[in-house]
Design an enzyme around this catalytic site. Sequence first.
Site: not given
Length: 406
Positions: A121, A198, A201, A224, A361
Amino acid sequence: MNVAEIKKQFPILDQNVNGHPLVYLDSAATSQKPLSVIEKLDDYYRRYNSNVHRGVHTLGTMATDEYEGAREKVRSFINASSAEEIIFTRGTTTALNLVAGSYARSNLSAGDEIIITPMEHHSNIIPWQQVARATGATLTYLPLQADGTIDLKDVEETISEKTKIVSIMQVSNVLGTINPVKEIAEIAHRNGAIMVVDGAQSAPHMKVDVRDLDCDFFAFSGHKMGAPTGIGALYGKKELLNNMEPIEFGGEMIDFVGLQESTWKELPWKFEGGTPIIAGAIGLGAAIDFLTEIGLDEIEKHEHELAEYALERLSEVDGMTIYGPKHRAGLVTFNLDDVHPHDVATVLDAEGIAVRAGHHCAQPLMKWLDVTATARASFYIYNTKEDIDTLAESLVKTKEYFGDVF
């Protein structure tokens, strides 16, 4: 896992959009919020809205207890060793920028290397570009396999003694790839580098154990995973955080302020300058309670089943190109013949189906895929196979519509 009962906990899903029952397939961008989170926010603003840490009155004490209680819930959720290792941020982007702006700029110099992947991202690319520009370090990209996965042999060959930071998403927001971050962390550490993950997700969709991963930093967002927007967290190993300087200065994070010099509070507060995101953190705690009650293992299993079913159903649509590996997290990114993804999303919206369209993104990944944009359907705890059937049927209509137009 009773999806029908879970769905009832999300008031926004009980509506029609453009004359059709809403089918929400954009949870990778932001998830919907359960009633328990909405009510928790309402309760805070109705009963004990106050600043935290600074007052001794009853409302301030209640707010502080809830705020710090949420930090403990985050600690438990990702199995950190201590609540001192949990920094509340505005989200994944802010968390990654904190690592880049504080740790990286102080520890890197010319000749050092930062390693990321082309699937990242933008929030896990641009901060490292800026660090490389400021320090003279080199930004290097791991190669991807044809299906958008990472081969650990490439990791072994790419990471070297020059490598100081490896920063990789645990799950791709475009491909659904589940990256072997634990194994990559071991290779990074063997070469003297730190591992940044990261988790935007991954944290909402699978059980995360930062101690098992042995990552040095882990960033994720609340919005999220059923929490409000504007709240997230950074996990960092205590010894690293203790040696880092804050990059935001002002109230709340100070210990002593003199005319010429100041000192900082201890962890975690030295990184939380100004009035913190109190309601957001309390809402994040409520979202963690909600997900924990369902069970992250159950959530992951449900979403893998949906992803497998979506691959099967969407592959039946003529002219469909699907990106990413077969084994994936709960999303499917695709293009339909020569129809622009924005047009696909517009037609689906007319049918009450919300999907994402664009570069997500992830422009370097779009270039790697040799496309300008894609459409993406992403799933969460409130989605069903019937939602995917509706999507597949509407994509057939979309293809027929644009076939007639052209």
